[in-house]
Write an enzyme that holds these catalytic residues in place. Structure first.
Site, PDB file in Angstrom:
ATOM      1  N   ASP A 216      27.088  -8.485  48.483  1.00 30.42           N
ATOM      2  CA  ASP A 216      28.001  -9.622  48.485  1.00 30.42           C
ATOM      3  C   ASP A 216      29.426  -9.070  48.611  1.00 30.42           C
ATOM      4  O   ASP A 216      29.661  -7.885  48.370  1.00 30.42           O
ATOM      5  CB  ASP A 216      27.819 -10.397  47.174  1.00 30.42           C
ATOM      6  CG  ASP A 216      28.901 -11.417  46.931  1.00 30.42           C
ATOM      7  OD1 ASP A 216      29.101 -12.279  47.803  1.00 30.42           O
ATOM      8  OD2 ASP A 216      29.558 -11.341  45.878  1.00 30.42           O
TER       9      ASP A 216
ATOM     10  N   ASP B 160      27.289 -10.364  42.393  1.00 27.38           N
ATOM     11  CA  ASP B 160      27.802 -10.674  41.062  1.00 27.38           C
ATOM     12  C   ASP B 160      27.417 -12.052  40.555  1.00 27.38           C
ATOM     13  O   ASP B 160      27.760 -12.400  39.425  1.00 27.38           O
ATOM     14  CB  ASP B 160      29.331 -10.573  41.056  1.00 27.38           C
ATOM     15  CG  ASP B 160      29.975 -11.722  41.825  1.00 27.38           C
ATOM     16  OD1 ASP B 160      29.676 -11.873  43.023  1.00 27.38           O
ATOM     17  OD2 ASP B 160      30.771 -12.474  41.226  1.00 27.38           O
TER      18      ASP B 160
END
Length: 219
Positions: free
Chosen positions: A10, A168
């Site tokens: 990400d 995350d």
């Protein structure tokens, strides 16, 4: 022989701490519309599903779609010029990516941020360190849909069983599950360890270098 060959990351909250720039651009757009501004903690809770959803969550309840679109247009214009003001890689990320490249891993970025911004930010902060990237693209459903990850794996000629996803947020962990990838949640980003546990992250790390330890141990 390495069990995993490809690491899919990400972007925001995992590689880059972009929260202040996102907050500044959101508040610039809200101010332009005459709406109340948002705190950085509110913005933290709004990110993860793309910038349209960020603005949709930031405008006051009851805002019409037309007004939300106007606000989004103001946000895009401001963010395009200011997205690198305060954004920085998290500590240890550059060193991690350099080591992964040295060890022969293929790496990629997948984000719900619009594709052009992903390319600009990835090129600016991580030049030469990624094999592919993909942001919000017409015709490809955003995370947590698995389509983007599958597109990345196709580009890198990689099967899901030889790739892992690092992120995350709950969106990233669910994306990994939907794409049949193992997931590594990171605690230095925008969501809590408790949430990462709750959504079923396979592993959780507190520092970038811990990813190398997991890879050495074969996850």
């Amino acid at each position: 022989m390495k069990k995993y060959k490809t690491i899919v990351f990400d972007l925001d909250g995992t590689l880059l701490n972009s929260l202040e720039d996102l907050c500044d651009s959101t508040n610039a757009a809200l101010n332009k519309m005459g709406y109340p501004l948002r705190s950085i903690e509110e913005i933290r809770s709004f990110v993860g599903n793309g910038v349209w959803k960020l603005i949709e969550r930031a405008v006051p309840n009851g805002t019409t779609k037309e007004e939300t679109e106007r606000c989004f247009t103001f946000f895009e214009a401001h963010y395009e010029k200011n997205k690198e003001n305060k954004t920085r890689p998290y500590e240890g990320i550059i060193e991690l990516l350099q080591e992964l490249k040295k060890r022969g891993y293929r790496t990629a970025v997948i984000s719900n941020k619009y594709h052009e911004a992903v390319g600009t930010l990835t090129g600016h902060y991580f030049s030469g360190l990624f094999n592919a990237y993909l942001g919000e693209t017409e015709g490809i459903p955003k995370k947590p849909a698995p389509d983007g990850v599958r597109r990345i794996l196709e580009l890198l000629h990689c099967q899901p069983f030889s790739a892992i996803m690092v992120g995350d947020s709950d969106v990233d962990i669910l994306t990994a599950k939907n794409a049949d990838l193992r997931s590594v949640g990171v605690t230095w980003g925008y969501r809590t360890r408790e949430l990462l546990k709750q959504v079923g992250a396979d592993y959780i790390i507190d520092e970038p270098k811990e990813l190398l330890n997991l890879l050495d141990e074969g996850l």
